[in-house]
Design a protein around this motif. Sequence first.
Motif, short mmCIF file in Angstrom:
data_model
loop_
_atom_site.label_atom_id
_atom_site.label_comp_id
_atom_site.label_asym_id
_atom_site.label_seq_id
_atom_site.Cartn_x
_atom_site.Cartn_y
_atom_site.Cartn_z
N ASN A 4 14.02 93.43 44.06
CA ASN A 4 13.01 93.70 43.36
C ASN A 4 12.58 95.16 43.51
O ASN A 4 13.38 95.96 43.86
CB ASN A 4 11.80 92.70 43.91
N ASN A 10 13.78 90.29 40.12
CA ASN A 10 12.78 90.38 39.16
C ASN A 10 12.01 91.74 39.46
O ASN A 10 12.95 92.85 39.57
CB ASN A 10 11.76 89.35 39.53
N ASN A 11 10.90 91.72 38.71
CA ASN A 11 10.31 93.09 38.62
C ASN A 11 8.91 93.36 39.62
O ASN A 11 8.17 94.14 39.22
CB ASN A 11 9.94 93.53 37.38
N SER A 13 15.98 85.86 31.05
CA SER A 13 15.38 87.31 31.12
C SER A 13 14.10 87.35 30.47
O SER A 13 13.41 88.18 30.74
CB SER A 13 16.39 88.23 30.64
N GLN A 19 14.97 83.92 38.95
CA GLN A 19 16.19 85.03 39.31
C GLN A 19 16.39 85.72 38.06
O GLN A 19 16.39 85.11 36.91
CB GLN A 19 17.26 84.55 39.74
N SER A 20 16.53 87.10 38.29
CA SER A 20 16.92 87.77 37.01
C SER A 20 15.87 87.62 35.81
O SER A 20 16.35 87.47 34.54
CB SER A 20 18.33 87.61 36.55
N THR A 21 14.76 87.79 36.01
CA THR A 21 13.63 87.72 35.04
C THR A 21 12.83 88.88 34.90
O THR A 21 13.14 89.94 35.72
CB THR A 21 12.81 86.53 35.04
N LYS A 22 11.84 89.12 33.93
CA LYS A 22 10.75 90.10 34.03
C LYS A 22 9.69 89.71 34.81
O LYS A 22 8.55 90.56 34.70
CB LYS A 22 10.48 90.50 32.62
N LEU A 23 9.58 88.91 35.56
CA LEU A 23 8.29 88.56 36.52
C LEU A 23 7.95 89.42 37.22
O LEU A 23 8.70 90.16 38.14
CB LEU A 23 8.83 87.20 37.45
N SER A 24 6.54 89.83 37.17
CA SER A 24 6.17 91.11 37.86
C SER A 24 4.94 90.93 38.90
O SER A 24 4.51 91.82 39.27
CB SER A 24 5.89 92.28 36.81
N SER A 59 16.02 81.18 35.25
CA SER A 59 16.63 82.41 34.98
C SER A 59 16.96 82.94 33.68
O SER A 59 17.85 83.74 33.54
CB SER A 59 18.26 81.99 35.63
#
Length: 340
Positions: free
Chosen positions: A114, A90-91, A44, A64-69, A42
């Motif tokens: 998302n 996420n993204n 960011s 959760q709540s990361t910049k994972l795209s 979690s």
Amino acid sequence: MIKMNWIMLIFTALAECHDQKGGVLSCPALCSCSSGAGVVCSQSSLIHFPVDGLPPYTTRLSIQSTKLSNVTASHLSAVPLLNNLQLYHNNLSSLPSDLLKDVPHLNTLDLTGNQLVHLPPNIFSHGSLHSLVLKNNLLEKADAEWFPDNSSLTWLDLSGNRLTSVPSALLHKLTNLEALDLSDNQLQDLQPDALKNLHRLESLNLAGNKLTSLQPTIFTHNLKLSQLFLQENQLRDLPATLLQGLQHLELLLLNQNQLQNFPTGLLDDRKSSFQIILRGNPWVCDEMMEYLWKWLTVHPQNVHFLEEVTCAGPEALKRRQVGSLTGSDLGLKVSDKEVA
């Protein structure tokens, strides 16, 4: 199936034992891991899927709540025993059609919050999904090809998207569905046969859409329905037979619509535990209000916010509580004694 479950349990136990004997619990950077086969990421600052260090016996993974795209089938193949995957806030803007092919035991998938606009065919045909949450994305179209025939889903949440319709063909595949959430979309109507295969449906949320009417037989096949959320739509009237056969209905929300009265018989044969919310409608307190007025008089304990069920017209009765009116107020030729 029983043999496979035993193999999974043995593999998990051996893997955990190995880590404990080595004195080191394998865990990816920017994540926290528990000995109970759970991993939570979690931070960011996390950008890429945390494959390195991910314990192979992981059964619960939350990113959760990361910049994972980006997430792929190859990523998930690192955790073949996964049964609960949370990828919310996420993204992610797209997913590959083979995403779940190497996690055959996946039971729960949460993709809340998302940037998903489109999902490919067969995306949820793999594995044995029972719970799927696609809440608060950017989906404009729901595709029947997402799911296999006779899908195992029991819970589907498509709320908070941009759907203007949901094809009957999609819902017809979800014969095991018990809860369906389509709230906060832009639905203008439901196809007459949309819900006919949902014989196990217990909770249906259609709140926050643009529905102006409902077909008289739309819920005919949903005899187990216990919770029905219809608030914050644009419903102007309801068919008298809308709730016919729904003997298990416990909760009905109709607040914030455009209802002016109820047809005779709509609320007949309700359970003593039945609860309803009616506030926020422009009730017209004339002779057409007789049925609802009498029902409110007899069943005040079944109505939440009863004092807020007030008249919008005629002018002489504006803001009067419907339950406080008399037959003469409504222009009825009955005495108060007869009503009581």
